[in-house]
Motif scaffolding. Structure first.
Motif, PDB file in Angstrom:
ATOM      1  N   LEU A 210       0.843  -1.187   0.000  1.00 43.39           N
ATOM      2  CA  LEU A 210       0.000   0.000   0.000  1.00 43.39           C
ATOM      3  C   LEU A 210       0.881   1.240   0.000  1.00 43.39           C
ATOM      4  O   LEU A 210       1.693   1.449   0.891  1.00 43.39           O
ATOM      5  CB  LEU A 210      -0.912  -0.003   1.226  1.00 43.39           C
ATOM      6  N   GLU A 211       0.716   2.088  -1.033  1.00 34.07           N
ATOM      7  CA  GLU A 211       1.522   3.304  -1.170  1.00 34.07           C
ATOM      8  C   GLU A 211       0.819   4.523  -0.582  1.00 34.07           C
ATOM      9  O   GLU A 211       1.441   5.359   0.059  1.00 34.07           O
ATOM     10  CB  GLU A 211       1.822   3.558  -2.656  1.00 34.07           C
ATOM     11  N   GLU A 212      -0.482   4.621  -0.824  1.00 34.44           N
ATOM     12  CA  GLU A 212      -1.246   5.760  -0.316  1.00 34.44           C
ATOM     13  C   GLU A 212      -2.742   5.479  -0.413  1.00 34.44           C
ATOM     14  O   GLU A 212      -3.169   4.540  -1.087  1.00 34.44           O
ATOM     15  CB  GLU A 212      -0.914   7.037  -1.091  1.00 34.44           C
ATOM     16  N   THR A 213      -3.514   6.264   0.282  1.00 38.95           N
ATOM     17  CA  THR A 213      -4.967   6.203   0.175  1.00 38.95           C
ATOM     18  C   THR A 213      -5.482   7.597  -0.170  1.00 38.95           C
ATOM     19  O   THR A 213      -4.815   8.598   0.094  1.00 38.95           O
ATOM     20  CB  THR A 213      -5.616   5.729   1.484  1.00 38.95           C
ATOM     21  N   GLY A 214      -6.645   7.643  -0.761  1.00 39.68           N
ATOM     22  CA  GLY A 214      -7.238   8.927  -1.118  1.00 39.68           C
ATOM     23  C   GLY A 214      -8.746   8.794  -1.242  1.00 39.68           C
ATOM     24  O   GLY A 214      -9.312   7.719  -0.999  1.00 39.68           O
ATOM     25  N   GLU A 215      -9.382   9.852  -1.625  1.00 38.40           N
ATOM     26  CA  GLU A 215     -10.831   9.856  -1.786  1.00 38.40           C
ATOM     27  C   GLU A 215     -11.192  10.650  -3.027  1.00 38.40           C
ATOM     28  O   GLU A 215     -10.682  11.755  -3.245  1.00 38.40           O
ATOM     29  CB  GLU A 215     -11.498  10.452  -0.553  1.00 38.40           C
ATOM     30  N   TYR A 223      -4.077   2.886  -3.239  1.00 34.69           N
ATOM     31  CA  TYR A 223      -3.113   2.764  -4.329  1.00 34.69           C
ATOM     32  C   TYR A 223      -1.964   1.851  -3.890  1.00 34.69           C
ATOM     33  O   TYR A 223      -1.356   2.066  -2.837  1.00 34.69           O
ATOM     34  CB  TYR A 223      -2.568   4.130  -4.715  1.00 34.69           C
ATOM     35  N   TYR A 224      -1.678   0.839  -4.709  1.00 35.54           N
ATOM     36  CA  TYR A 224      -0.669  -0.159  -4.372  1.00 35.54           C
ATOM     37  C   TYR A 224       0.453  -0.198  -5.410  1.00 35.54           C
ATOM     38  O   TYR A 224       0.293   0.273  -6.548  1.00 35.54           O
ATOM     39  CB  TYR A 224      -1.308  -1.549  -4.305  1.00 35.54           C
ATOM     40  N   ASP A 230      10.601  -7.934 -13.206  1.00 32.76           N
ATOM     41  CA  ASP A 230      10.886  -7.155 -14.412  1.00 32.76           C
ATOM     42  C   ASP A 230      10.650  -5.665 -14.195  1.00 32.76           C
ATOM     43  O   ASP A 230      11.528  -4.841 -14.420  1.00 32.76           O
ATOM     44  CB  ASP A 230      10.021  -7.653 -15.584  1.00 32.76           C
ATOM     45  N   SER A 231       9.456  -5.320 -13.764  1.00 33.27           N
ATOM     46  CA  SER A 231       9.128  -3.917 -13.530  1.00 33.27           C
ATOM     47  C   SER A 231       8.011  -3.831 -12.500  1.00 33.27           C
ATOM     48  O   SER A 231       7.287  -4.799 -12.274  1.00 33.27           O
ATOM     49  CB  SER A 231       8.696  -3.240 -14.833  1.00 33.27           C
ATOM     50  N   ALA A 232       7.881  -2.671 -11.883  1.00 31.50           N
ATOM     51  CA  ALA A 232       6.865  -2.484 -10.849  1.00 31.50           C
ATOM     52  C   ALA A 232       5.483  -2.355 -11.482  1.00 31.50           C
ATOM     53  O   ALA A 232       5.323  -1.831 -12.583  1.00 31.50           O
ATOM     54  CB  ALA A 232       7.188  -1.256 -10.027  1.00 31.50           C
ATOM     55  N   ILE A 233       4.481  -2.869 -10.767  1.00 32.74           N
ATOM     56  CA  ILE A 233       3.093  -2.745 -11.197  1.00 32.74           C
ATOM     57  C   ILE A 233       2.392  -1.817 -10.225  1.00 32.74           C
ATOM     58  O   ILE A 233       2.458  -2.000  -9.005  1.00 32.74           O
ATOM     59  CB  ILE A 233       2.393  -4.116 -11.201  1.00 32.74           C
ATOM     60  N   THR A 234       1.722  -0.803 -10.742  1.00 35.14           N
ATOM     61  CA  THR A 234       0.955   0.109  -9.899  1.00 35.14           C
ATOM     62  C   THR A 234      -0.521  -0.110 -10.170  1.00 35.14           C
ATOM     63  O   THR A 234      -0.953  -0.246 -11.312  1.00 35.14           O
ATOM     64  CB  THR A 234       1.316   1.572 -10.197  1.00 35.14           C
ATOM     65  N   TYR A 235      -1.305  -0.158  -9.083  1.00 36.39           N
ATOM     66  CA  TYR A 235      -2.727  -0.423  -9.267  1.00 36.39           C
ATOM     67  C   TYR A 235      -3.540   0.194  -8.131  1.00 36.39           C
ATOM     68  O   TYR A 235      -3.002   0.516  -7.062  1.00 36.39           O
ATOM     69  CB  TYR A 235      -2.995  -1.929  -9.368  1.00 36.39           C
ATOM     70  N   ALA A 236      -4.821   0.354  -8.385  1.00 36.07           N
ATOM     71  CA  ALA A 236      -5.741   0.971  -7.421  1.00 36.07           C
ATOM     72  C   ALA A 236      -6.910   0.044  -7.160  1.00 36.07           C
ATOM     73  O   ALA A 236      -7.351  -0.691  -8.050  1.00 36.07           O
ATOM     74  CB  ALA A 236      -6.239   2.310  -7.949  1.00 36.07           C
ATOM     75  N   LEU A 237      -7.413   0.093  -5.917  1.00 33.51           N
ATOM     76  CA  LEU A 237      -8.577  -0.702  -5.514  1.00 33.51           C
ATOM     77  C   LEU A 237      -9.609   0.217  -4.874  1.00 33.51           C
ATOM     78  O   LEU A 237      -9.249   1.117  -4.117  1.00 33.51           O
ATOM     79  CB  LEU A 237      -8.172  -1.776  -4.496  1.00 33.51           C
ATOM     80  N   TRP A 238     -10.882  -0.031  -5.161  1.00 35.27           N
ATOM     81  CA  TRP A 238     -11.952   0.716  -4.496  1.00 35.27           C
ATOM     82  C   TRP A 238     -13.269  -0.049  -4.607  1.00 35.27           C
ATOM     83  O   TRP A 238     -13.396  -0.983  -5.386  1.00 35.27           O
ATOM     84  CB  TRP A 238     -12.096   2.123  -5.094  1.00 35.27           C
ATOM     85  N   GLU A 239     -14.222   0.357  -3.774  1.00 35.29           N
ATOM     86  CA  GLU A 239     -15.561  -0.216  -3.784  1.00 35.29           C
ATOM     87  C   GLU A 239     -16.574   0.912  -3.897  1.00 35.29           C
ATOM     88  O   GLU A 239     -16.403   1.962  -3.271  1.00 35.29           O
ATOM     89  CB  GLU A 239     -15.800  -1.045  -2.516  1.00 35.29           C
ATOM     90  N   GLN A 240     -17.610   0.674  -4.682  1.00 34.61           N
ATOM     91  CA  GLN A 240     -18.582   1.736  -4.953  1.00 34.61           C
ATOM     92  C   GLN A 240     -19.917   1.125  -5.370  1.00 34.61           C
ATOM     93  O   GLN A 240     -19.967   0.259  -6.237  1.00 34.61           O
ATOM     94  CB  GLN A 240     -18.028   2.637  -6.077  1.00 34.61           C
ATOM     95  N   ASN A 241     -20.986   1.551  -4.711  1.00 37.73           N
ATOM     96  CA  ASN A 241     -22.347   1.143  -5.093  1.00 37.73           C
ATOM     97  C   ASN A 241     -22.538  -0.369  -5.179  1.00 37.73           C
ATOM     98  O   ASN A 241     -23.208  -0.883  -6.072  1.00 37.73           O
ATOM     99  CB  ASN A 241     -22.743   1.787  -6.423  1.00 37.73           C
TER     100      ASN A 241
END
Length: 263
Positions: A210-215, A223-224, A230-241
């Motif tokens: 986990l790198e950071e959280t936001g709204e 944000y992870y 080989d290389s870094a993977i950046t990705y985001a997770l969220w839940e909505q509705n």
């Protein structure tokens, strides 16, 4: 045998009753005991015959049913689905749970000794104005369905999939227990978007940091970063509705998360 007060996996408290709707009502009203609950009010809780038949058919013969000793006859006589609508207000300093006017479906079984109904499973809550998707079962040897268009993917899933205004490379439907459950869109630039009804991490990436959280527009986003070989993977997770999302983004693509949330 289930005790009169049981703690469910998602911290629901329930009081088993001879009326399955009352068991569900007790679980929802018990939310008032949580430190993050400001208010909770049940509008209704009632047996959903159509959902009961659909879910019993889905469970029948499954590995889950076998592990719990649910025969076809048991499911026919001692299994029900109860749909509830309620209002909840939570302190979002203490929890990320969605609140407002919500609907939720609960699946209960009856104890053969006490005759009381207890909750075994439940869907994630979703806004009362947002219908729960009900995709049709499919019989396929491969749990992955590749389709040609987003519209075809949505037909399988029975819910809309937000799309970014950039070129897509592939549309995929992932099947769980013969039910189309997850939509995946791979883009030409290397980014990947996933959506599924429910909650939890669906990125398919394990060991991310986990790198950071936001709204964004009231939606909590995490944000992870995964440092691969080989290389870094950046990705985001969220839940909505009532849905859970993941988005793997490439350099400069972090802003796409906001675009997806606002779709």
């Amino acid at each position: 045998m289930i005790s009169d007060l049981q703690l469910l996996e998602d911290s629901w408290l329930q009081t088993p009753s001879e009326d399955p709707a009352e068991t569900v009502r007790s679980a929802i009203e018990a939310q008032a005991q949580k430190e993050y609950t400001i208010a909770v009010r049940v509008e209704y809780a009632q047996v959903d015959e159509e959902e009961t038949a659909r879910a019993a058919k889905e469970y029948s013969g499954s590995d889950l049913a076998k592990s719990r000793g649910w025969s076809e006859g048991y499911l026919a006589e001692h299994f029900v689905a109860v749909r509830a609508r309620y209002y909840a207000e939570y302190d979002h300093v203490k929890t990320f749970l969605d609140d407002g006017n919500l609907e939720q479906c609960f699946y209960l079984t009856r104890d053969l000794v006490t005759g009381k109904w207890a909750i075994e499973e439940n869907t994630s809550p979703y806004p009362a104005s947002c219908p729960e998707p009900r995709p049709q079962p499919v019989q396929l040897p491969n749990p992955i369905i590749t389709v040609e268009t987003a519209a075809e993917m949505e037909q399988y899933l029975d819910f809309p999939v937000p799309l970014l205004d950039k070129e897509a490379e592939a549309y995929t439907v992932l099947v769980t227990d013969n039910i189309p459950a997850m939509g995946q869109v791979n883009y030409v630039d290397g980014s990947q978007f996933r959506v599924q009804y429910g909650s939890g991490d669906i990125s398919g990436i394990y060991g991310g940091t986990l790198e950071e959280t936001g709204e964004i527009d009231g939606v909590a986003v995490s944000y992870y970063k995964y440092a691969g070989t080989d290389s870094a993977i950046t990705y985001a997770l969220w839940e909505q509705n009532g849905f859970t999302y993941s988005y793997i983004y490439t350099a400069g693509g972090k802003g796409d998360v906001g675009k997806l949330i606002q779709k």
